[in-house]
Design an enzyme around this catalytic site. Structure first.
Site, PDB file in Angstrom:
ATOM      1  N   GLU A   1      29.043 -21.432  -1.000  1.00  0.00           N
ATOM      2  CA  GLU A   1      28.144 -22.587  -0.822  1.00  0.00           C
ATOM      3  C   GLU A   1      27.970 -23.346  -2.135  1.00  0.00           C
ATOM      4  OE1 GLU A   1      25.177 -20.060   1.225  1.00  0.00           O
ATOM      5  OE2 GLU A   1      25.145 -21.626   2.754  1.00  0.00           O
TER       6      GLU A   1
ATOM      7  N   GLU B   1      27.946 -13.984   5.961  1.00  0.00           N
ATOM      8  CA  GLU B   1      26.516 -13.737   6.185  1.00  0.00           C
ATOM      9  C   GLU B   1      26.189 -13.058   7.510  1.00  0.00           C
ATOM     10  OE1 GLU B   1      27.697 -16.380   4.653  1.00  0.00           O
ATOM     11  OE2 GLU B   1      26.340 -17.094   3.086  1.00  0.00           O
TER      12      GLU B   1
HETATM   13  C1  3H9 Z   1      24.234 -15.009   1.070  1.00  0.00           C
HETATM   14  O1  3H9 Z   1      24.976 -15.414   0.229  1.00  0.00           O
HETATM   15  C2  3H9 Z   1      23.138 -15.844   1.685  1.00  0.00           C
HETATM   16  C3  3H9 Z   1      23.268 -17.316   1.432  1.00  0.00           C
HETATM   17  O2  3H9 Z   1      24.075 -17.920   2.411  1.00  0.00           O
HETATM   18  C4  3H9 Z   1      21.962 -18.010   1.552  1.00  0.00           C
HETATM   19  C5  3H9 Z   1      20.980 -17.817   0.474  1.00  0.00           C
HETATM   20  C6  3H9 Z   1      19.791 -18.726   0.607  1.00  0.00           C
HETATM   21  N1  3H9 Z   1      24.023  -8.814  -3.849  1.00  0.00           N
HETATM   22  O3  3H9 Z   1      31.204  -3.899  -2.813  1.00  0.00           O
HETATM   23  P1  3H9 Z   1      31.298  -3.365  -4.194  1.00  0.00           P
HETATM   24  C7  3H9 Z   1      26.680  -4.684  -5.323  1.00  0.00           C
HETATM   25  S1  3H9 Z   1      24.302 -13.418   1.601  1.00  0.00           S
HETATM   26  C8  3H9 Z   1      23.603  -7.722  -4.509  1.00  0.00           C
HETATM   27  O4  3H9 Z   1      31.422  -1.903  -4.364  1.00  0.00           O
HETATM   28  P2  3H9 Z   1      33.902  -4.532  -4.506  1.00  0.00           P
HETATM   29  C9  3H9 Z   1      27.053  -3.492  -4.484  1.00  0.00           C
HETATM   30  O5  3H9 Z   1      25.941  -2.991  -3.795  1.00  0.00           O
HETATM   31  C10 3H9 Z   1      25.546 -12.657   0.604  1.00  0.00           C
HETATM   32  N2  3H9 Z   1      24.425  -6.693  -4.814  1.00  0.00           N
HETATM   33  O6  3H9 Z   1      32.479  -4.104  -5.005  1.00  0.00           O
HETATM   34  C11 3H9 Z   1      27.594  -2.532  -5.521  1.00  0.00           C
HETATM   35  O7  3H9 Z   1      26.486  -1.955  -6.178  1.00  0.00           O
HETATM   36  P3  3H9 Z   1      26.547  -0.464  -6.777  1.00  0.00           P
HETATM   37  C12 3H9 Z   1      26.901 -12.993   1.040  1.00  0.00           C
HETATM   38  C13 3H9 Z   1      25.694  -6.784  -4.426  1.00  0.00           C
HETATM   39  O8  3H9 Z   1      34.644  -4.986  -5.678  1.00  0.00           O
HETATM   40  C14 3H9 Z   1      28.287  -3.459  -6.516  1.00  0.00           C
HETATM   41  O9  3H9 Z   1      27.696  -4.754  -6.318  1.00  0.00           O
HETATM   42  N3  3H9 Z   1      27.835 -12.209   0.299  1.00  0.00           N
HETATM   43  C15 3H9 Z   1      26.179  -7.889  -3.721  1.00  0.00           C
HETATM   44  O10 3H9 Z   1      34.463  -3.485  -3.631  1.00  0.00           O
HETATM   45  C16 3H9 Z   1      29.784  -3.562  -6.310  1.00  0.00           C
HETATM   46  O11 3H9 Z   1      30.036  -3.909  -4.970  1.00  0.00           O
HETATM   47  C17 3H9 Z   1      28.334 -11.059   0.763  1.00  0.00           C
HETATM   48  O12 3H9 Z   1      28.035 -10.623   1.846  1.00  0.00           O
HETATM   49  C18 3H9 Z   1      25.281  -8.948  -3.437  1.00  0.00           C
HETATM   50  N4  3H9 Z   1      25.680 -10.056  -2.780  1.00  0.00           N
HETATM   51  O13 3H9 Z   1      33.642  -5.795  -3.569  1.00  0.00           O
HETATM   52  C19 3H9 Z   1      29.284 -10.336  -0.138  1.00  0.00           C
HETATM   53  N5  3H9 Z   1      27.491  -7.686  -3.454  1.00  0.00           N
HETATM   54  O14 3H9 Z   1      27.599  -0.527  -7.825  1.00  0.00           O
HETATM   55  C20 3H9 Z   1      28.881  -8.893  -0.279  1.00  0.00           C
HETATM   56  C21 3H9 Z   1      27.810  -6.502  -3.988  1.00  0.00           C
HETATM   57  O15 3H9 Z   1      25.171  -0.249  -7.280  1.00  0.00           O
HETATM   58  N6  3H9 Z   1      29.691  -8.225  -1.237  1.00  0.00           N
HETATM   59  N7  3H9 Z   1      26.730  -5.942  -4.575  1.00  0.00           N
HETATM   60  O16 3H9 Z   1      26.917   0.410  -5.613  1.00  0.00           O
HETATM   61  C22 3H9 Z   1      30.973  -7.840  -0.991  1.00  0.00           C
HETATM   62  O17 3H9 Z   1      31.527  -8.084   0.051  1.00  0.00           O
HETATM   63  C23 3H9 Z   1      31.667  -7.071  -2.066  1.00  0.00           C
HETATM   64  O18 3H9 Z   1      30.704  -6.516  -2.899  1.00  0.00           O
HETATM   65  C24 3H9 Z   1      32.649  -7.882  -2.949  1.00  0.00           C
HETATM   66  C25 3H9 Z   1      33.139  -6.979  -4.093  1.00  0.00           C
HETATM   67  C26 3H9 Z   1      33.835  -8.318  -2.084  1.00  0.00           C
HETATM   68  C27 3H9 Z   1      31.983  -9.106  -3.539  1.00  0.00           C
END
Ligand code: 3H9
Length: 689
Positions: free
Chosen positions: A105, A125
């Site tokens: 976004e 999301e």
């Molecule tokens: C959104 O954006 C809403 C908006 O539209 C509107 C707002 C108004 N936040 O997965 P990993 C942590 S909703 C906080 O193992 P990878 C995760 O818990 C969001 N923490 O790494 C982990 O912590 P720990 C939309 C987060 O390389 C560490 O980071 N976005 C977030 O395998 C490493 O993560 C998503 O849904 C976060 N957003 O994969 C994306 N993301 O080390 C969600 C991760 O303590 N994230 N953490 O266990 C992912 O899909 C994967 O993390 C990503 C990296 C592909 C980015």
């Protein structure tokens, strides 16, 4: 705290770098940093164009999920993005690794987008029970058209940079591994061309003939009981009907509605537990042993599935069978599995060609394996024979694993000269598909062996959950308990079909009778434990035994609770067997509502889950949730049974159990942990910390 957003200039180009490891989530400090950087760029006469880039391995991973459920702190993301978009000088997003959710976004709020080849770009999301709430549902259709926007937003599945360019989400896709260089190059070109700011919100949404009502009905069918997908589609629809500012308001309204749902709460719990579950305090700083070659004993369905899983992960496998015929049969099964994986796009042709499988009847062939997993017949005698052989041939330091689903792993370990190297690896069938792996840890197992099991699970793409040793471990022990609750309801008057339907409406992939048919009705009686003893306080489902006596063992014979033909139908013989059981027990059938069915079933599941945590079989409630989510078809949007219990309220669950106990006090005794937490109005969540 240092500012996670850096502003610098290179000639006429301002470079705004977000550096918030590990995923550059858009937490409060980042939002504030971006807002400040945008304001600084606006007043920086030296800079004519700006590039936003992420430090580390990706652009921006989205909103900071850990802030959800707390009061939003200004500036909120939509305002930050509006500020960027409203800048009079152009801004470029330079994407590498991933631009997800709020991260994409932000890029959509920029005026130009360049992405490195291979970057994942999407709006995931809905997987968290929300919708893109920072303009994503309004800006995406303006760039891609309605259908592609719906695909992205409703499926939640990201696309790669190549596809992103085809659908118009990014302007340019480039080779290379440095987003900053790519961004600077593109910005330089734009400057030269005299490009100006180009807000997406000023663009029109391409017209579309979509039948929105039909699409909504379609989503209701495809995602029964779930709200995020339909809400997300509504927000996109608003983009087609309203001016940008109005559409944005509608998006925000729908977003805030979703934020308040238990589904959002459940899905975010599932997101974090998926990561936390393999992160065991006892393994901090413990080095796993090397895993370069795998041995498998037994080439039946489980053994072949396990070998397939290892080959899919690129590990060489040696599989031992008892005869040449059995070995070549395993060879064929595995080849079929791998070919299927290629067909489904899970394996490349090149990897298929490189798959390194040896099948043999000679245990000596295992001498170089680092981990061996036995998947032979479930008998303690047979296991002992296998482990005797393994003790003899395996090299020092090799991990000896059993795939038993209920035998005592401590006893298996105790019969070897190296109990410290023995562990349970309970795969679920089909082993190359199912995500769950229960790692069953007897007391004497060395920590490096447990660490190796978790490392192996990660290599195989599985979610590993630690379980202590008990009958059935976490998953099957709970299953036998809540299935008994279902049997009790059948005896008292509910039909197996009503129970299946009620639980499927609740969100389970399958009701208990369908599960029993799939597993085979002859596989362990539902009310007796595997050793044939009657369990205390549990009804005996004569009807299942009667079906088996009739040769109706479930899916494998084409008939069980259901008849399996072109369509699946109820088996008309079942009711008579149930009637006979009721008569024998002197029970007059009563009606059950679907609500009562779900409440009883869930209470049994939660109560046994609490016992399992209390006894230390599961270390945390989240481990129980993970087992049910990844191996037993529990609806992800409810977060798992323990999370669900927290949402309902533990004293409510306790009250229900106390009420059921009036008729059957042995089966329905409140687990001590549930009792203690309910007394002080506590939650299982406290024990996850
Ligand atoms: C959104 O954006 C809403 C908006 O539209 C509107 C707002 C108004 N936040 O997965 P990993 C942590 S909703 C906080 O193992 P990878 C995760 O818990 C969001 N923490 O790494 C982990 O912590 P720990 C939309 C987060 O390389 C560490 O980071 N976005 C977030 O395998 C490493 O993560 C998503 O849904 C976060 N957003 O994969 C994306 N993301 O080390 C969600 C991760 O303590 N994230 N953490 O266990 C992912 O899909 C994967 O993390 C990503 C990296 C592909 C980015």
């Amino acid at each position: 705290m240092t500012n996670p957003v850096r502003y610098e200039t290179e000639g006429q180009i301002a470079v705004i770098t977000v550096n918030n490891p590990p995923v550059n989530a858009l937490g409060h400090a980042v939002r504030q940093g971006l807002m400040d950087a945008a304001n600084r760029f606006a007043g920086d006469d030296a800079a004519q164009i700006a590039v936003i880039v992420g430090a580390g391995r990706l652009f921006l991973g989205g909103a900071d999920i850990s802030e959800f459920g707390k009061t939003p702190q200004d500036p909120i993301l939509p305002d930050v993005i509006d500020r960027i978009e409203a800048l009079e000088k152009p801004v470029v997003a330079a994407i590498h690794g991933a631009a997800l959710g709020g991260g994409l976004e932000v890029a959509l709020g920029c005026h130009y987008r360049v992405a490195l080849k291979g970057a994942k770009i999407g709006l995931p999301e809905v997987g968290l029970g929300i919708l893109p709430g920072a303009g994503g549902t309004q800006r995406t259709p303006r760039l891609t058209g309605v259908e592609d926007a719906l695909d992205l937003i409703v499926s939640g599945k990201p696309v790669d940079a190549t596809r992103a360019q085809v659908i118009g989400l990014v302007d340019r896709m480039v080779e290379g591994d440095d987003a900053r260089i790519a961004g600077l190059a593109y910005a330089g070109e734009l400057l030269e061309m005299g490009a100006t700011a180009r807000p997406v919100s000023d663009m029109d949404v391409p017209s579309s003939e979509l039948d929105w009502e039909a699409r909504d009905a379609d989503l209701e069918r495809k995602f029964p009981g779930q709200v995020a997908q339909r809400h997300a589609a509504k927000a996109v629809r608003a983009a087609t009907q309203l001016p940008f500012a109005e559409g944005r308001k509608e998006e925000r309204r729908l977003f805030m509605e979703l934020m308040e749902t238990p589904q959002r709460d459940g899905l975010i719990h599932a997101f974090f537990l998926e990561r936390k579950v393999s992160n065991l305090p006892e393994l901090q700083g413990v080095e796993p042993r090397p895993i370069k070659a795998i041995g498998v004993i037994g080439g039946g369905t489980m053994g072949s599935g396990i070998a397939t899983a290892a080959l899919l992960a690129g590990l060489p496998v040696t599989l031992v069978e008892t005869s040449v015929e059995a070995a070549s049969k395993a060879d064929a099964t595995i080849a079929k599995n791998l070919d299927g994986a290629v067909k489904r796009g899970k394996m490349t042709e090149a990897k298929r060609a490189a798959a390194d499988l040896t099948t043999t009847t000679d245990y000596e062939a295992l001498s170089e394996a680092d981990v061996v997993i036995e998947a032979v017949f479930e008998s303690m005698d047979v296991k002992h024979q296998v482990f005797d052989q393994l003790d003899r041939v395996m090299k020092d330091g090799a991990v000896l694993a059993t795939n038993t689903s209920y035998l005592d792993v401590t006893k298996i370990a105790g019969a070897t000269k190296r109990p410290q190297d023995v562990i349970g690896l309970h795969f679920f069938s089909p082993a190359h598909v199912m995500k769950l792996l229960e790692v069953v840890v007897p007391e004497r197992t060395a920590p490096e062996v447990t660490a190796t099991a978790f490392r192996l699970a990660k290599t195989l793409g599985k979610t590993a959950v630690r379980s202590g040793v008990c009958d059935g471990f976490i998953g099957n022990r709970m299953l036998s308990h809540y299935r008994s609750a279902a049997d009790e309801m059948i005896l008292q008057g509910a039909s197996p079909y009503q129970i299946d339907a009620a639980l499927e409406r609740f969100g389970f992939a399958m009701g208990p009778s369908k599960v029993a048919d799939l597993a085979g009705l002859d596989i362990g009686s539902m009310t007796r434990d595997r050793k044939g003893r009657d369990l205390p306080g549990i009804v005996n489902p004569d009807w299942a035994d009667a079906l088996v006596e009739n040769g109706d063992k479930g899916r494998k014979t084409g008939k069980g609770f259901y008849v399996y033909g072109d369509d699946m139908a109820e088996n008309p013989d079942v009711q008579a067997h149930i009637d006979a059981a009721r008569e024998k027990a002197g029970i007059t059938a009563r009606d059950f509502t679907d609500t009562e069915i779900v409440e009883r079933y869930m209470a049994a599941m939660i109560n046994e889950g609490a016992r399992i945590v209390d006894e230390g079989i599961a270390q945390r409630p989240l481990d129980v949730d993970a087992v049910k989510l990844f191996g037993y078809g529990f609806p992800r949007y409810r977060g798992g049974p323990m999370k669900y219990a927290d949402q309902v309220g533990l004293s409510t669950i306790r009250d229900r159990i106390t009420r059921y106990a009036k008729d059957n006090p042995t089966f329905w005794s409140v687990a001590p942990m549930l009792d203690t937490l309910a007394d002080r109005d506590g939650k299982f969540e406290e024990l996850n910390q």
